[in-house]
Design a protein around this motif. Structure first.
Motif, PDB file in Angstrom:
ATOM      1  N   ALA A   1       1.225  -1.271   0.406  1.00 56.37           N
ATOM      2  CA  ALA A   1      -0.080   0.003  -0.254  1.00 56.37           C
ATOM      3  C   ALA A   1       0.722   1.309   0.326  1.00 56.37           C
ATOM      4  N   GLN A   2       1.744   1.344   1.252  1.00 52.77           N
ATOM      5  CA  GLN A   2       2.183   2.699   0.737  1.00 52.77           C
ATOM      6  C   GLN A   2       3.373   2.521  -0.258  1.00 52.77           C
ATOM      7  N   TRP A   3       3.866   0.933  -1.098  1.00 54.12           N
ATOM      8  CA  TRP A   3       5.293   1.180  -2.338  1.00 54.12           C
ATOM      9  C   TRP A   3       3.803   1.855  -3.235  1.00 54.12           C
ATOM     10  N   LEU A   4       2.061   2.028  -3.061  1.00 48.08           N
ATOM     11  CA  LEU A   4       2.404   2.521  -4.181  1.00 48.08           C
ATOM     12  C   LEU A   4       1.733   4.118  -4.411  1.00 48.08           C
ATOM     13  N   LEU A   5       1.352   4.245  -2.583  1.00 47.47           N
ATOM     14  CA  LEU A   5       1.303   5.632  -2.642  1.00 47.47           C
ATOM     15  C   LEU A   5       2.677   6.643  -2.843  1.00 47.47           C
ATOM     16  N   ASP A   6       3.757   6.196  -2.844  1.00 47.84           N
ATOM     17  CA  ASP A   6       4.827   6.294  -3.149  1.00 47.84           C
ATOM     18  C   ASP A   6       4.769   7.091  -4.416  1.00 47.84           C
ATOM     19  N   LEU A   7       4.218   5.606  -4.561  1.00 48.56           N
ATOM     20  CA  LEU A   7       4.592   6.501  -6.305  1.00 48.56           C
ATOM     21  C   LEU A   7       4.176   7.384  -7.129  1.00 48.56           C
ATOM     22  N   GLY A   8       3.184   7.385  -6.223  1.00 45.44           N
ATOM     23  CA  GLY A   8       2.145   8.620  -6.333  1.00 45.44           C
ATOM     24  C   GLY A   8       0.803   8.479  -7.070  1.00 45.44           C
ATOM     25  N   VAL A   9       0.282   7.504  -6.812  1.00 47.38           N
ATOM     26  CA  VAL A   9      -1.299   7.095  -7.296  1.00 47.38           C
ATOM     27  C   VAL A   9      -2.586   7.559  -6.482  1.00 47.38           C
ATOM     28  N   GLY A  10      -3.215   8.282  -6.881  1.00 49.53           N
ATOM     29  CA  GLY A  10      -3.890   9.234  -6.770  1.00 49.53           C
ATOM     30  C   GLY A  10      -4.803  10.109  -7.485  1.00 49.53           C
ATOM     31  N   GLU A  11      -4.983  10.836  -7.009  1.00 52.72           N
ATOM     32  CA  GLU A  11      -5.744  12.048  -8.670  1.00 52.72           C
ATOM     33  C   GLU A  11      -4.967  12.703  -8.671  1.00 52.72           C
ATOM     34  N   ILE A  12      -5.473  12.894 -10.141  1.00 48.13           N
ATOM     35  CA  ILE A  12      -4.398  14.179 -10.959  1.00 48.13           C
ATOM     36  C   ILE A  12      -4.626  15.462 -10.791  1.00 48.13           C
ATOM     37  N   ASN A  13      -3.654  15.976 -10.534  1.00 50.58           N
ATOM     38  CA  ASN A  13      -3.325  17.285  -9.411  1.00 50.58           C
ATOM     39  C   ASN A  13      -3.238  18.341 -11.150  1.00 50.58           C
ATOM     40  N   GLY A  14      -4.774  19.310 -11.105  1.00 47.01           N
ATOM     41  CA  GLY A  14      -4.507  19.840 -12.004  1.00 47.01           C
ATOM     42  C   GLY A  14      -5.446  19.375 -13.296  1.00 47.01           C
ATOM     43  N   SER A  15      -6.081  18.685 -12.437  1.00 44.86           N
ATOM     44  CA  SER A  15      -6.863  17.456 -14.052  1.00 44.86           C
ATOM     45  C   SER A  15      -7.848  18.735 -14.174  1.00 44.86           C
ATOM     46  N   TYR A  16      -8.765  19.234 -13.086  1.00 45.02           N
ATOM     47  CA  TYR A  16      -9.686  20.387 -13.747  1.00 45.02           C
ATOM     48  C   TYR A  16      -8.874  21.442 -14.658  1.00 45.02           C
ATOM     49  N   GLU A  17      -8.361  21.944 -14.615  1.00 49.30           N
ATOM     50  CA  GLU A  17      -8.137  23.128 -15.476  1.00 49.30           C
ATOM     51  C   GLU A  17      -8.071  22.886 -16.213  1.00 49.30           C
ATOM     52  N   VAL A  18      -6.639  21.052 -16.416  1.00 49.38           N
ATOM     53  CA  VAL A  18      -6.645  20.967 -18.695  1.00 49.38           C
ATOM     54  C   VAL A  18      -7.585  21.257 -19.036  1.00 49.38           C
ATOM     55  N   LEU A  19      -8.897  19.541 -17.842  1.00 49.45           N
ATOM     56  CA  LEU A  19      -9.648  19.989 -19.340  1.00 49.45           C
ATOM     57  C   LEU A  19     -10.884  21.419 -18.954  1.00 49.45           C
TER      58      LEU A  19
END
Length: 169
Positions: A29-47
Motif C-alpha cells: 500500500a505504501q509503495w503504491l502511495l509513494d508512486l503517486g497513485v491518486g487524483e491527477i493534480n490539475g486535471s480540472y484545469e486542463v479539462l
C-alpha cells in the motif's frame, strides 16, 4: 480520459488508505502511495481549458456543414426558398454572435494577460487557455462570415452551395 484516470486514481488512493489495506498490506500500500497513485493534480484545469478550445475548434466545421441543432417543426412545411431565407437570416445572426463572443474572449484574454493570474494547481497563466480558444475562435469568425455571405447568395440564387448535414448541395 483524463477525468476518468483522475477519478480511478482517487478511488485507488482512498482504497489504499482504508484500515484493512493499510494494516494488512502496509508495504504494498505504501509503495503504491509513494508512486503517486491518486487524483491527477490539475486535471480540472486542463479539462476546462481543453474543452473551451475544443468547442471553438469544432465550431467552424459545424458552421460550414450546417450541423448546428435545429428545430424545424414549423419550417419543414415552408417552401425551400423561404427556408433558404430563414437559414440566411440565422446564419447572419450566428455570425454576429460568434464575432461578439470572440471579441469579448479577446478582451478577457487581454485582462488575464495584464494581471498575470494563474490557475490554482498547475500555476499556468490563465491567458494561455484564452489565447488558444481565441485563435480557434478567429477561424470560427472567418467561417461564420463566409457562411453568412454564401447563405445569402444561396437565397438570392435559390440554389444550394454549401454542404448540409444531410448531404444536400
Amino acid at each position: 480520459m483524463l477525468t476518468s484516470l483522475s477519478i480511478v486514481g482517487r478511488a485507488i488512493n482512498k482504497f489504499l488508505h482504508n484500515d484493512f489495506f493499510s494494516q494488512s498490506f502496509t508495504g504494498p500500500a505504501q509503495w503504491l502511495l509513494d508512486l503517486g497513485v491518486g487524483e491527477i493534480n490539475g486535471s480540472y484545469e486542463v479539462l476546462e481549458a481543453g474543452v473551451a478550445f475544443a468547442i471553438f475548434s469544432f465550431l467552424p466545421l459545424c458552421q460550414f456543414y450546417g450541423a448546428h441543432a435545429t428545430v424545424d417543426v414549423f419550417t419543414s412545411m415552408l417552401s425551400r426558398g423561404v427556408n433558404r431565407w430563414i437559414a440566411a437570416f440565422w446564419e447572419v445572426v450566428l455570425a454576429a454572435t460568434i464575432i461578439l463572443v470572440i471579441w469579448r474572449l479577446y478582451e478577457g484574454m487581454l485582462r488575464y494577460l495584464g494581471n498575470g493570474e494563474t490557475t490554482l494547481f498547475l500555476q499556468f497563466p490563465v491567458w494561455w487557455a484564452y489565447a488558444a480558444s481565441f485563435a480557434a475562435g478567429v477561424v470560427a469568425c472567418i467561417v461564420a462570415v463566409y457562411c453568412a455571405v454564401v447563405r445569402i447568395v444561396e437565397a438570392l440564387g435559390n440554389r444550394n452551395i454549401l454542404p448540409s448535414e444531410n448531404g444536400e448541395h
